[in-house]
Design an enzyme around this catalytic site. Structure first.
Site, short mmCIF file in Angstrom:
data_model
loop_
_atom_site.label_atom_id
_atom_site.label_comp_id
_atom_site.label_asym_id
_atom_site.label_seq_id
_atom_site.Cartn_x
_atom_site.Cartn_y
_atom_site.Cartn_z
N LYS A 73 0.81 -1.23 0.00
CA LYS A 73 0.00 0.00 0.00
C LYS A 73 0.85 1.28 0.00
CE LYS A 73 -4.06 -1.88 2.39
NZ LYS A 73 -5.02 -1.68 3.49
N ASP B 66 -9.76 2.93 2.80
CA ASP B 66 -9.89 2.50 4.20
C ASP B 66 -10.39 3.68 5.05
OD1 ASP B 66 -9.10 -0.12 3.84
OD2 ASP B 66 -7.00 0.24 4.34
P1 NAP Z 1 0.33 -3.27 10.10
O1 NAP Z 1 0.60 -2.03 9.34
O2 NAP Z 1 1.23 -4.45 9.98
O3 NAP Z 1 0.26 -2.86 11.67
C1 NAP Z 1 0.10 -3.84 12.64
C2 NAP Z 1 -0.19 -3.20 14.00
O4 NAP Z 1 -0.42 -4.27 14.94
C3 NAP Z 1 0.96 -2.38 14.57
O5 NAP Z 1 0.46 -1.36 15.38
C4 NAP Z 1 1.71 -3.42 15.41
O6 NAP Z 1 2.49 -2.87 16.44
C5 NAP Z 1 0.54 -4.16 16.00
N1 NAP Z 1 0.91 -5.51 16.43
C6 NAP Z 1 1.24 -6.55 15.65
N2 NAP Z 1 1.55 -7.63 16.41
C7 NAP Z 1 1.39 -7.24 17.71
C8 NAP Z 1 1.54 -7.88 18.96
N3 NAP Z 1 1.92 -9.17 19.04
N4 NAP Z 1 1.29 -7.19 20.10
C9 NAP Z 1 0.89 -5.89 20.02
N5 NAP Z 1 0.74 -5.20 18.87
C10 NAP Z 1 0.98 -5.88 17.72
O7 NAP Z 1 -1.12 -3.85 9.79
P2 NAP Z 1 -2.42 -2.98 9.37
O8 NAP Z 1 -2.53 -2.95 7.90
O9 NAP Z 1 -2.41 -1.72 10.13
O10 NAP Z 1 -3.60 -3.95 9.89
C11 NAP Z 1 -3.93 -4.02 11.27
C12 NAP Z 1 -5.22 -4.81 11.43
O11 NAP Z 1 -6.31 -4.09 10.86
C13 NAP Z 1 -5.20 -6.16 10.73
O12 NAP Z 1 -5.80 -7.12 11.60
C14 NAP Z 1 -6.08 -5.98 9.51
O13 NAP Z 1 -6.76 -7.16 9.16
C15 NAP Z 1 -7.06 -4.92 10.02
N6 NAP Z 1 -7.63 -4.12 8.91
C16 NAP Z 1 -8.97 -4.16 8.74
C17 NAP Z 1 -9.55 -3.41 7.73
C18 NAP Z 1 -11.04 -3.44 7.54
O14 NAP Z 1 -11.53 -3.01 6.50
N7 NAP Z 1 -11.78 -3.94 8.51
C19 NAP Z 1 -8.76 -2.61 6.89
C20 NAP Z 1 -7.36 -2.60 7.09
C21 NAP Z 1 -6.82 -3.37 8.12
P3 NAP Z 1 4.04 -2.47 16.14
O15 NAP Z 1 4.00 -1.15 15.43
O16 NAP Z 1 4.64 -2.38 17.50
O17 NAP Z 1 4.62 -3.58 15.29
#
Ligand code: NAP
Length: 287
Positions: free
Chosen positions: A71, A108
């Site tokens: 992205k 999003d």
């Molecule tokens: P990302 O950029 O990889 O960010 C992941 C986030 O999760 C970061 O804040 C990370 O913290 C945290 N994290 C990961 N593992 C962790 C752990 N073990 N303990 C605590 N924090 C942890 O991913 P993203 O694209 O933002 O997606 C995040 C979530 O949103 C996903 O589950 C995705 O499916 C969901 N999502 C949903 C939609 C929707 O339309 N509903 C759209 C987009 C995303 P750090 O920074 O410390 O690594």
């Protein structure tokens, strides 16, 4: 089922992996319901192929979506990013203008705005929000909430440096980073948003102990699962209104559909396609 012909516009989801994505089912169902001439597929994409695929699909009359891990790269490849792409640093939807200019959006943000408005039966205006996470989804949710007039957002993330970077990029005076859990003990929040990945895996811990703040008015979990999410269930068990990320997923897809087709998206057909595909996936896992 849409009728595919030599005039069909071609849309693709570009990412890696893409095989479990529900977007092809949702977008093809939307196109069939709206009786527009298009087809949507998923293409596993390596970073070095992203630019060519985006440009070719868009200038060929179609477009598509971009998902993890591309992205941010996609945002840098647009001829003309809109302000949402610039603010979040991410692009999840692209297409071309009639003159061939490749443009894009991060739907999003719009998906989150519409889902939150629906969930809270109005906007989040004036709300005090605790945002868990500081990745791409958190950036989109933050822009959505700030644009819709929240009073304050506190960001809590495992890596505090990443939270600070998000706050610097998008923040302003309404956004503050939580340095330690002690800072939110006893605090009152109208809305807690989970934008971490916690909840995707069965054995994940909850993203927050809901006993820690003094009051939580509602929980919006961006993660979505088979039957709600553990965080949604934990909130509901405490009498807190809670919802998962399904409506945001549907609405980000609807906003993309509207960018490509210039008409309202058939939301019910998209929800039905999601439910059908999810039930089929659950059946496959159960076998
Ligand atoms: P990302 O950029 O990889 O960010 C992941 C986030 O999760 C970061 O804040 C990370 O913290 C945290 N994290 C990961 N593992 C962790 C752990 N073990 N303990 C605590 N924090 C942890 O991913 P993203 O694209 O933002 O997606 C995040 C979530 O949103 C996903 O589950 C995705 O499916 C969901 N999502 C949903 C939609 C929707 O339309 N509903 C759209 C987009 C995303 P750090 O920074 O410390 O690594």
């Amino acid at each position: 089922m849409n009728r595919i012909s030599s005039t069909s516009r071609v849309f693709a989801l570009l990412g890696d992996p893409v095989e479990h994505s529900l977007s092809p089912e949702i977008q093809n169902a939307a196109m069939a319901a709206a009786r527009v001439d298009g087809v949507y597929v998923a293409v596993e994409t390596m970073e070095e192929d992203l630019a060519g695929l985006m440009r070719g699909l868009a200038r060929g009359g179609g477009g598509g979506n971009v998902t993890l891990p591309h992205k941010e790269k996609a945002a840098s490849l647009l001829d003309r990013p809109n302000s949402t792409v610039r603010r979040t640093g991410a692009c999840n939807t692209f297409w071309a203008e009639p003159d061939g200019t490749v443009v894009g959006d991060n739907t999003d943000v719009e998906g989150c705005r519409r889902a939150v408005a629906r969930f809270l039966q109005g906007g989040p205006g004036g709300a005090r929000v605790l945002m868990l996470g500081a990745g791409g989804a958190a950036r989109a949710a933050l822009v959505a909430l700030l644009d819709d007039g929240v009073d304050e957002v506190r960001i809590l993330n495992r890596s505090i440096e990443r939270a600070r970077a998000v706050s610097r990029r998008i923040g302003g005076e309404r956004v503050r980073v939580v340095a330690s859990l002690a800072d939110i003990a006893g605090e009152e929040f109208d809305l807690v948003v989970n934008a971490t990945r916690l909840g995707l895996e069965d054995d994940d811990p909850l993203p927050l102990d809901l006993e820690l703040p003094g009051r939580v008015g509602a929980v919006f979990d961006l993660v979505y699962g088979e039957d709600g999410t553990p965080f949604v269930r934990a909130a509901q068990a405490r009498g807190i209104r809670a919802t998962d990320g399904i409506e945001m997923l549907i609405h980000q897809g609807a906003a993309a559909f509207e960018r490509w087709w210039g008409r309202e998206a058939p939301l019910e057909a998209m929800r039905e396609a999601f439910r059908t595909r999810r039930a089929a996936l659950a059946g496959e896992v159960g076998r």
